[in-house]
Write an enzyme that holds these catalytic residues in place. Sequence first.
Site, PDB file in Angstrom:
ATOM      1  CB  CYS A   1      -0.915  -0.028   1.228  1.00 12.52           C
ATOM      2  SG  CYS A   1      -1.905   1.446   1.389  1.00 12.52           S
TER       3      CYS A   1
ATOM      4  CB  CYS B   1      -0.535   2.537   4.118  1.00 12.11           C
ATOM      5  SG  CYS B   1      -1.971   1.814   3.348  1.00 12.11           S
ATOM      6  CG  ASP B   2       3.369   1.315   4.430  1.00 12.01           C
ATOM      7  OD1 ASP B   2       2.882   1.802   5.463  1.00 12.01           O
ATOM      8  OD2 ASP B   2       3.250   0.123   4.118  1.00 12.01           O
TER       9      ASP B   2
END
Length: 314
Positions: free
Chosen positions: A143, A146-147
């Site tokens: 992701c 997200c990261d």
Amino acid sequence: MQEVKTDLLIIGAGPGGLSAALYARRAGLDFEIVEKKMAGGQIINTASVENYPGFKDDISGYELAQNLLGHCKRFDIEVREYFAVNSIESVNTRKKDKSYHFKCPGDEKLIWTNSVIMATGASPDRLNVEGESGLIGKGISFCATCDGALYRDREVAVVGGGDTAIDEAIFLTKFAKKVYIIHRRNELRAVEILKDRVLKNKKIEFLWNSVVEKFIGKNKLEEILIRNKKENKTYKLKVDGVFEYIGWKPNSELVKDLVELDEKNFIITNFKMETSLPGIFAVGDVRNTPLRQVITAVADGAIAAIYVDRFLSA
Ligand SMILES: Cc1cc2nc3c(=O)[nH]c(=O)nc-3n(C[C@H](O)[C@H](O)[C@H](O)COP(=O)(O)OP(=O)(O)OC[C@H]3O[C@@H](n4cnc5c(N)ncnc54)[C@H](O)[C@@H]3O)c2cc1C
């Protein structure tokens, strides 16, 4: 164990499940909608959704999911979050009879229902190469939204060549100073608009005809062992992070012994979203659809709710 009885159980509160819930409410159906994690589905993982009609300005996946949830709340639909359905048992397929057709145990509650909409979506495929499982969350991610921000001014790699891989590689260039795209073919499967954008992006370098053989690193990812299939040579690439976008596995295990699946385990439906077992319907990414997007999932959800209504009143 507490028991709940309902006419329709919608499993999964991604775009497909939430849209089915809206249409089910408007059709006056008695239903439950459950979600094993936070409601919203996969789309909450993306920073921007540019292709959902009616939202001409960029909207984040999280915002779009919140809009869908807000719409459901307006119609008094409450999603039972953090409630995973663990199995589905077909107990009675005789229609007209008021007894419940499906027994669906969750963690703390047992749901009896006359019909089910499988809106369980799909999960990312893994490469399944040496070193991968120990480095997930320590440099290996699925992701970018997200990261991605963790890799400001670092070098990262994306594995894959489809729309999602390309989209997320472009997104990663907001943070990373360099993004390698490791692709096993020598051309892209992505749509033209994305191809054009990615090929012009100076921070992105393609490693064509290449596959990952191994992830290397003790407590965090340090290098990737790559094989160029055309030249049949292996070499190590130093990166700080890698994002895998190689495909999706349908979350169809709950019904694998009840309904017909295709060769990749996606649920086969007809245009009414009916599966091979009367009473079980499937929508969105979990079914064998030609396009896995928000627009198709919400359309499927609407269609399924309408045909569940007809099924229940037949
Ligand atoms: C990074 C990324 C970017 C994307 N970008 C776009 C985009 O720009 N535009 C676009 O249109 N689409 C995009 N997509 C695709 C889009 O997110 C999906 O097509 C869509 O979310 C599918 O909706 P769905 O309801 O079928 O499934 P999902 O969104 O996958 O929702 C399924 C839900 O079911 C739940 N669930 C699964 N099993 C159970 C169980 N046993 N019990 C209870 N709950 C369960 C899951 O937790 C999940 O929340 C993107 C996807 C990703 C991952």
